[in-house]
Design an enzyme around this catalytic site. Structure first.
Site, short mmCIF file in Angstrom:
data_model
loop_
_atom_site.label_atom_id
_atom_site.label_comp_id
_atom_site.label_asym_id
_atom_site.label_seq_id
_atom_site.Cartn_x
_atom_site.Cartn_y
_atom_site.Cartn_z
CG HIS A 7 36.44 40.61 45.63
ND1 HIS A 7 37.09 41.77 45.28
CD2 HIS A 7 37.05 40.20 46.77
CE1 HIS A 7 38.05 42.03 46.16
NE2 HIS A 7 38.04 41.09 47.07
CG HIS A 50 35.36 42.29 34.00
ND1 HIS A 50 36.65 42.75 33.91
CD2 HIS A 50 34.70 43.20 34.77
CE1 HIS A 50 36.77 43.88 34.58
NE2 HIS A 50 35.59 44.18 35.12
CD GLU A 51 30.96 43.55 35.10
OE1 GLU A 51 30.93 43.73 36.34
OE2 GLU A 51 31.53 44.33 34.32
CG HIS A 66 33.72 43.23 39.67
ND1 HIS A 66 34.77 43.78 40.37
CD2 HIS A 66 33.74 43.82 38.45
CE1 HIS A 66 35.40 44.66 39.61
NE2 HIS A 66 34.79 44.70 38.44
#
Length: 707
Positions: free
Chosen positions: A497, A490-491, A494
């Site tokens: 991105h 998940h991290e 980020h």
């Protein structure tokens, strides 16, 4: 820091680590509390000088002479302040906290004043209406458009008297948010429970007991020590057969930062966040009304995908109604199992995780602890990097950047030509003085510098996994749970991105300028790969035998994927609704006492299926909305999950043709249309460019077993 700024440093600041950047990376381990005030005061003056030049009537309203120099000055300040904020989160000490707190009002006041600067606002409006605007690229135009919006939301159009009050509101909110976070950290660090008799630890896995013994040794205590840091707390709730121990830990955890903290969590009344929450909500409401919005929720939507307050409320309530029957089924099954198999006629909150783990083991014939042995962190990292490299055409290699703790690792990201395009840090383990949870933050954004060079982005990936421990005197490879694996992916989403953007204008580069309710798309998207056999087979190795995860165990794990997902989904929606209605329907100005707690309890009573424990004060540690930037934005997780599940379904469709979800063609298109464009265009346009249509909720319901 720009070279020109470096050349203007007075001798007394030449060796200040917050101002001597090397590759643009701070020397974190050299930063001392006494460095903070001199560095930030210097950068504040430099930034204010840049604002004065920008607003001078002689300064042309052009990108090169208005926007670019202003960006230089504010970025230098922002990056140094980011280092201090980061250290405050991962290496907190009383001295650092005090130095950070002393400068927080000044930094807040500067940025508040920047947003209210009418002369600067007029200059940006002049630029937006000039012939040059049409010649700017898409990213530069978006920066100008966002700036005009932010000036309006920052109070630039307010009267002088209102501006003074508006600035006070920003200052007070910053101080309250920091205090809220400090209270939660202090309450978490302040609780220590010592177990002297090993018989009281029945049911706990050996590595959990070893970690507790290690913690005791570090604290100079005998026996086993448990804390409220999640890697210590949750295994007790999940595995301990000692119901009294589970109850003690639960009561301490859910009363952190509340008036009950001293009684249950060895806390202090000074750490009670009850009035802090009310004060923050009053200030947010006042801010919204000053800007002409009915409430803070409406204000929060100005830069988001969602259009109206009612639209978000309807989205959440409809989702709650869809998931509630599944949650009720989950709860009924758990209660029946606890009664018949565990002898718990009256299941209590401190029993739910324990009963759920036993039900899961009975139904699927494996335990989370058994699964955990197949996920040594180094092997998981290799697997994660393999996915990223296969999909996005980059290579990840170890780097040697300055760090703030011995456990922190750094990496470079290289393109197909072998050129470094980005760096990132991984800070994996929980420790005292480190804020709980997991997050990604940017240390530096990508931008095209005035000389044409590209400034490579840098990201922080921060987790709170259980640290490695010694077993029989030997340091054991750190293993993480599958939930931890999902968190890491998940991290990293980020991070991708932020790191893979190709935008050159800092204000919309990477995650900058992305609508808050779309910013979770890339992170939640990456979670899906944690359920793919072709991925897990290559990223698992049993900590003792080295053998990969058996296909039989994977099949059990996959069958259990949506175990109790109705309850988990409904819990997240209840939290989202609590946040949303606190900011849209709550009368903060007249509310008193425990009104925030009472509203949270009412929403839970209306929507949740699990009876609420009277003791719970979970809202008092809801840092996402009171200290983490998600105020009137927690719904974003579910909103973006619709987008991310639908985006991932493109890879599932490709796999039907190619046999692999790691399809480089689809990965390339996702990178180009989602990751590379950052905030340079609306997220809805980026999604449609990738999928060729509007988003659909069907994939999310299917993935979650709620269809």
């Amino acid at each position: 820091m720009t070279t020109s700024l470096q050349n203007t440093l007075p001798p007394v600041l030449q060796n200040n680590p917050l101002l001597t950047f090397g590759r643009g990376i701070a020397a974190y381990s050299e930063v001392r509390p006494e460095h903070i005030s001199p560095a930030i005061e210097f950068l504040l003056k430099h930034a204010q000088d840049a604002v004065d030049v920008a607003t001078d009537s002689k300064t042309p309203a052009t990108w090169d002479q208005l926007a670019e120099p202003l960006e230089d000055a504010t970025e230098a300040l922002g990056r140094s302040w980011s280092v201090i904020s980061h250290l405050n989160s991962v290496a907190d000490t009383p001295e650092l906290r005090a130095a950070y707190g002393a400068m927080l009002p000044e930094v807040t006041a500067f940025f508040s004043g920047l947003g209210q600067n009418l002369a600067l606002y007029q200059k940006f409006k002049e630029l937006s209406k000039s012939p040059e605007f049409a010649k700017l690229n898409r990213a530069q135009k978006k920066v100008i458009e966002n700036s005009l919006r932010d000036f309006r939301l920052g109070g630039a159009e307010l009267s002088d008297a209102d501006k003074t009050r508006f600035a006070q509101i920003q200052d007070e909110q910053a101080i309250l948010g920091k205090a809220f976070s400090d209270h939660v950290l202090d309450a978490t660090d302040g609780f220590v429970h010592v177990v002297a008799n090993e018989a009281e630890l029945n049911g706990l896995p050996e590595d959990v007991k070893a970690a507790a013994a290690d913690t005791a040794q570090q604290k100079g205590l005998q026996g086993w020590v448990f804390t409220l840091h999640f890697p210590s707390y949750y295994p007790v709730m999940q595995y301990s057969e000692n119901r009294a121990l589970r109850r003690l830990m639960y009561e301490a955890y859910v009363t952190r930062s509340s008036e009950l903290g001293p009684e249950f969590a060895k806390g202090k009344l000074d750490w009670d966040n009850t009035l802090n929450m009310l004060d923050q909500l009053r200030l947010r409401d006042e801010e919204a009304r000053m800007l002409g919005f009915a409430n803070f929720a409406a204000l929060s939507l100005a830069p988001k995908m969602a259009n109206t307050v009612d639209e978000v409320d309807l989205f959440l309530t409809n989702f709650a109604h869809k998931s509630k029957p599944f949650a009720q089924r989950d709860w009924d099954e758990l209660c029946a199992f606890a009664k018949t198999e565990l002898g718990l006629d009256d299941i209590q909150p401190w029993d739910t995780a324990f009963a759920a783990e036993h039900l899961k083991q009975e139904r699927y014939s494996f335990s989370e602890n058994e699964l955990k042995q197949y996920f040594p962190l180094p092997k998981v990292l290799d697997g994660l990097f393999g996915v990223i490299q296969a999909l996005f055409g980059v290579k990840i290699e170890a780097a040697n950047l300055p760090t703030w703790h011995a456990d922190v690792q750094s990496f470079s990201v290289k393109n197909t030509k072998g050129n470094i395009v980005a760096y990132f840090y991984l800070d994996p383990y929980a420790r005292p003085g480190k804020r709980g949870g997991a997050w990604m933050d940017d240390a530096r954004g990508r931008r095209e510098l005035p000389n044409g060079e590209i400034q490579a982005p840098v990201a922080y990936l921060v987790c709170n996994f259980a640290p490695p421990v010694k077993v029989d005197g030997v340091l054991r490879q750190p293993t993480i749970t599958h939930d931890d694996v999902i968190t890491l992916f998940h991290e990293s989403g980020h991070g991708l991105h932020h790191l893979l953007t190709q935008v050159g204008a800092l204000g919309v580069s990477g995650i900058n300028g992305v609508e808050w309710d779309a910013v979770e798309l890339p992170s939640q998207f990456m979670e899906n790969f944690c359920w793919e056999w072709e991925v897990l087979e290559k990223m698992t190795a049993h900590v003792e035998t080295g053998k990969p995860l058996p296909r039989q165990l994977f099949d059990k794990m996959l069958a259990a994927k949506n175990f109790q997902n109705g309850l988990m989904t409904l819990r997240q929606i209840v939290m989202s609704l609590t946040d949303w209605r606190l900011h849209s329907q709550f009368d903060a100005q007249s509310a008193q006492g425990k009104a925030v707690l009472e509203l949270s309890r009412k929403i839970a009573a209306d929507f949740n299926v699990i009876p609420q424990p009277e003791i719970s004060r979970w809202i008092n540690s809801f840092s996402h909305i009171f200290a983490g930037g998600y105020a009137a934005g927690y719904y974003s997780y579910k909103w973006a999950e619709v987008l991310s599940a639908d985006a991932y379904s493109a890879f599932e469709e490709a796999a039907k043709l190619t046999g692999s979800v790691l399809d480089p063609k689809i990965g390339s298109r996702y990178r180009e249309e989602i990751l590379e464009v950052g905030g340079s265009r609306p997220a809805a346009e980026s999604f449609k460019a990738f999928r060729g249509r509007e988003p659909s909720i069907d994939a999310l319901l299917r993935h979650g077993g709620l269809a």
